[in-house]
Design an enzyme around this catalytic site. Structure first.
Site, PDB file in Angstrom:
ATOM      1  N   THR A 121      23.198  43.172  33.935  1.00  0.00           N
ATOM      2  CA  THR A 121      24.020  44.187  34.598  1.00  0.00           C
ATOM      3  C   THR A 121      23.175  45.215  35.358  1.00  0.00           C
ATOM      4  OG1 THR A 121      25.378  46.129  34.056  1.00  0.00           O
ATOM      5  CG2 THR A 121      24.020  45.313  32.295  1.00  0.00           C
ATOM      6  N   ASP A 122      23.796  45.848  36.353  1.00  0.00           N
ATOM      7  CA  ASP A 122      23.109  46.933  37.073  1.00  0.00           C
ATOM      8  C   ASP A 122      22.847  48.135  36.159  1.00  0.00           C
ATOM      9  OD1 ASP A 122      25.768  47.813  36.870  1.00  0.00           O
ATOM     10  OD2 ASP A 122      26.020  48.190  39.019  1.00  0.00           O
ATOM     11  N   GLU A 123      23.575  48.199  35.030  1.00  0.00           N
ATOM     12  CA  GLU A 123      23.426  49.369  34.150  1.00  0.00           C
ATOM     13  C   GLU A 123      22.035  49.452  33.522  1.00  0.00           C
ATOM     14  OE1 GLU A 123      26.745  50.478  31.748  1.00  0.00           O
ATOM     15  OE2 GLU A 123      28.134  49.328  32.995  1.00  0.00           O
ATOM     16  N   TYR A 145      24.935  50.109  25.149  1.00  0.00           N
ATOM     17  CA  TYR A 145      25.226  48.820  25.805  1.00  0.00           C
ATOM     18  C   TYR A 145      24.099  48.463  26.773  1.00  0.00           C
ATOM     19  CZ  TYR A 145      27.027  45.795  29.529  1.00  0.00           C
ATOM     20  OH  TYR A 145      27.160  44.794  30.478  1.00  0.00           O
ATOM     21  N   LYS A 149      21.192  45.414  26.782  1.00  0.00           N
ATOM     22  CA  LYS A 149      21.079  44.466  27.896  1.00  0.00           C
ATOM     23  C   LYS A 149      19.668  44.512  28.493  1.00  0.00           C
ATOM     24  CE  LYS A 149      23.925  42.242  29.432  1.00  0.00           C
ATOM     25  NZ  LYS A 149      24.376  40.851  29.049  1.00  0.00           N
TER      26      LYS A 149
HETATM   27  N1  LIG Z   1      32.170  43.199  33.406  1.00  0.00           N
HETATM   28  C1  LIG Z   1      31.239  43.642  34.250  1.00  0.00           C
HETATM   29  O1  LIG Z   1      31.523  44.474  35.111  1.00  0.00           O
HETATM   30  C2  LIG Z   1      29.822  43.099  34.174  1.00  0.00           C
HETATM   31  C3  LIG Z   1      28.946  43.378  35.219  1.00  0.00           C
HETATM   32  C4  LIG Z   1      27.660  42.838  35.188  1.00  0.00           C
HETATM   33  C5  LIG Z   1      27.271  42.050  34.128  1.00  0.00           C
HETATM   34  N2  LIG Z   1      28.124  41.817  33.101  1.00  0.00           N
HETATM   35  C6  LIG Z   1      27.652  40.937  32.022  1.00  0.00           C
HETATM   36  O2  LIG Z   1      28.357  39.715  32.150  1.00  0.00           O
HETATM   37  C7  LIG Z   1      28.564  39.125  30.870  1.00  0.00           C
HETATM   38  C8  LIG Z   1      30.036  38.854  30.650  1.00  0.00           C
HETATM   39  O3  LIG Z   1      30.764  40.086  30.768  1.00  0.00           O
HETATM   40  P1  LIG Z   1      32.361  40.114  30.690  1.00  0.00           P
HETATM   41  O4  LIG Z   1      32.806  41.319  31.416  1.00  0.00           O
HETATM   42  O5  LIG Z   1      32.895  38.784  31.032  1.00  0.00           O
HETATM   43  O6  LIG Z   1      32.547  40.375  29.133  1.00  0.00           O
HETATM   44  P2  LIG Z   1      33.730  40.059  28.136  1.00  0.00           P
HETATM   45  O7  LIG Z   1      33.664  41.142  27.114  1.00  0.00           O
HETATM   46  O8  LIG Z   1      35.009  39.837  28.860  1.00  0.00           O
HETATM   47  O9  LIG Z   1      33.330  38.661  27.482  1.00  0.00           O
HETATM   48  C9  LIG Z   1      32.278  38.521  26.583  1.00  0.00           C
HETATM   49  C10 LIG Z   1      32.420  37.157  25.941  1.00  0.00           C
HETATM   50  O10 LIG Z   1      31.327  36.980  25.012  1.00  0.00           O
HETATM   51  C11 LIG Z   1      31.858  36.487  23.794  1.00  0.00           C
HETATM   52  N3  LIG Z   1      30.951  36.901  22.695  1.00  0.00           N
HETATM   53  C12 LIG Z   1      30.742  38.165  22.217  1.00  0.00           C
HETATM   54  N4  LIG Z   1      29.844  38.128  21.227  1.00  0.00           N
HETATM   55  C13 LIG Z   1      29.456  36.828  21.091  1.00  0.00           C
HETATM   56  C14 LIG Z   1      28.533  36.168  20.235  1.00  0.00           C
HETATM   57  N5  LIG Z   1      27.830  36.828  19.318  1.00  0.00           N
HETATM   58  N6  LIG Z   1      28.391  34.827  20.366  1.00  0.00           N
HETATM   59  C15 LIG Z   1      29.119  34.129  21.284  1.00  0.00           C
HETATM   60  N7  LIG Z   1      30.004  34.715  22.101  1.00  0.00           N
HETATM   61  C16 LIG Z   1      30.175  36.041  22.014  1.00  0.00           C
HETATM   62  C17 LIG Z   1      33.228  37.114  23.682  1.00  0.00           C
HETATM   63  O11 LIG Z   1      34.060  36.433  22.750  1.00  0.00           O
HETATM   64  C18 LIG Z   1      33.701  36.993  25.123  1.00  0.00           C
HETATM   65  O12 LIG Z   1      34.261  35.732  25.376  1.00  0.00           O
HETATM   66  C19 LIG Z   1      27.979  40.109  29.858  1.00  0.00           C
HETATM   67  O13 LIG Z   1      26.692  39.670  29.514  1.00  0.00           O
HETATM   68  C20 LIG Z   1      27.919  41.424  30.618  1.00  0.00           C
HETATM   69  O14 LIG Z   1      26.880  42.231  30.139  1.00  0.00           O
HETATM   70  C21 LIG Z   1      29.398  42.315  33.102  1.00  0.00           C
END
Ligand SMILES: NC(=O)c1ccc[n+]([C@@H]2O[C@H](COP(=O)([O-])OP(=O)(O)OC[C@H]3O[C@@H](n4cnc5c(N)ncnc54)[C@H](O)[C@@H]3O)[C@@H](O)[C@H]2O)c1
Length: 334
Positions: A121-123, A145, A149
């Site tokens: 993430t950008d964070e 968080y 990351k």
């Molecule tokens: N949402 C955003 O704006 C954003 C932006 C940049 C990067 N990200 C990154 O992208 C990825 C996905 O984000 P998202 O928004 O889809 O999140 P989300 O919370 O919707 O989904 C996370 C998924 O991970 C699964 N999970 C959690 N703990 C787990 C574990 N211990 N083992 C296996 N599965 C597990 C959850 O059940 C869920 O399906 C993350 O790594 C996040 O840091 C998110």
């Protein structure tokens, strides 16, 4: 390609899995802990695709990872605890999944010499007042968080340098679109507006985010998986920056909600003011974002409006308690 997609039942992971199956004919195995944010429904339209399997398990469980790997050619890791507010009140699971879980996957990839694409993430860069972060900007995470990351990113980089692991990292900006759990800003506001509930905006609402439509992030991750240079980091920023308050105002307009529902509440502790990414490097792989912010918000509002089958069970489940705990009031009845 045969892929193991960890966290593929969440918001971005499920959009990525759909894009790879429908656009590339990949065979995908998903390993997901199915936390409150991971849902089988997110993948129901690809459940019958050839080779598709959804396995219930945690990435920090070595045996579950070994079983899920089978004959996969690459791991793409989305699995994470992702909500900044929850990381402030309950950080343990963030360290467990985001950091220790990543380590287990890296070890599995190292044993097999496998391609590994890590979703970040950008964070991890923290806040920036002017200009944009490049891949060589220092990491300065603000929240638990973001810190977990950043820790995971450093672990991935150490495996590249120490063991020559063929890994790449994709750092995305704020995503939005279908299947996003309603604790996050845009779906929170869309569902609240559709229900005539208050629209809680942190502080003055002038925090600027670099909005990225989820299918654009999914396609960027695909570009990195297929063409990315091993060992490299790629920033993936959306085409538009916009303050949170303006995003909420656009949602109010599109849903026809009463603007008086907007309510400024106490700001999140340590809230970053602005995120901005330079995406030059990933554009060099041939990626371009396709969805501008206004179009993306319109599509997102339309999807939530048409998908009560998806959000009704969420609003009557864990989310109801979370919302009450966090905002100090109950959700309205559907
Ligand atoms: N949402 C955003 O704006 C954003 C932006 C940049 C990067 N990200 C990154 O992208 C990825 C996905 O984000 P998202 O928004 O889809 O999140 P989300 O919370 O919707 O989904 C996370 C998924 O991970 C699964 N999970 C959690 N703990 C787990 C574990 N211990 N083992 C296996 N599965 C597990 C959850 O059940 C869920 O399906 C993350 O790594 C996040 O840091 C998110």
């Amino acid at each position: 390609m045969r892929l193991l997609v960890c966290g593929g039942a969440g918001f971005i992971g499920s959009n990525f899995v759909r894009a790879r199956i429908e656009g590339h004919g990949d065979e995908v195995v998903v390993l997901d802990k199915l936390t409150y944010a991971g849902r089988r429904e997110n993948l129901q339209d690809v459940a019958e695709a050839p080779g598709f399997r959804l396995l219930h398990g945690a990435i920090e469980d070595r045996e579950a990872v070994a079983r899920a790997l089978g004959d996969a050619e690459a791991i793409v890791n989305f699995a994470a605890e992702t909500h900044v507010d929850r990381s402030i009140t309950e950080p343990d699971a963030f360290v467990q999944t985001n950091w220790l879980g990543t380590h287990v996957l890296l070890e599995a990839a190292r044993e097999r010499g496998m391609r590994y694409v890590h979703i970040s993430t950008d964070e991890v860069y923290g806040s920036i007042d002017d200009g944009s972060f490049t891949e060589s900007s220092p990491l300065a995470p603000s929240s638990p968080y973001a810190a977990t990351k950043a820790g995971a990113d450093l672990l991935v980089s150490s495996y590249v340098h120490t063991y020559d692991l063929p890994a790449s990292i994709c750092r995305g900006s704020n995503n939005y679109g279908p299947y996003q759990y309603p604790e996050k800003l845009i779906p929170l506001m869309v569902l609240s507006a559709l229900h005539g509930e208050p629209l809680p905006v942190y502080g003055d609402g002038l925090q600027v985010r670099n909005w990225l439509y989820v299918t654009d992030f999914a396609s960027a991750i695909g570009h990195v998986l297929d063409h990315g240079v091993r060992g490299e980091v790629y920033n993936v920023g959306g085409p538009d920056e916009c303050p949170n308050l303006e995003v909420v105002e656009r949602i109010v307009e599109l849903t026809g909600a009463d603007p008086a529902l907007i309510e400024h509440i106490r700001d999140r502790p340590g809230h970053d003011r602005r995120y901005s990414l330079s995406s030059e490097k990933v554009r060099g792989l041939g990626w371009e974002p396709q969805v501008r912010l206004q179009q993306g918000i319109e599509q997102t509002v339309a999807w939530y409006r048409d998908s009560p089958w998806w959000w009704e069970p969420i609003r009557s489940g864990e989310y109801r308690q979370y919302y009450e705990r966090h905002y100090g009031r109950a959700l309205s009845a559907d």
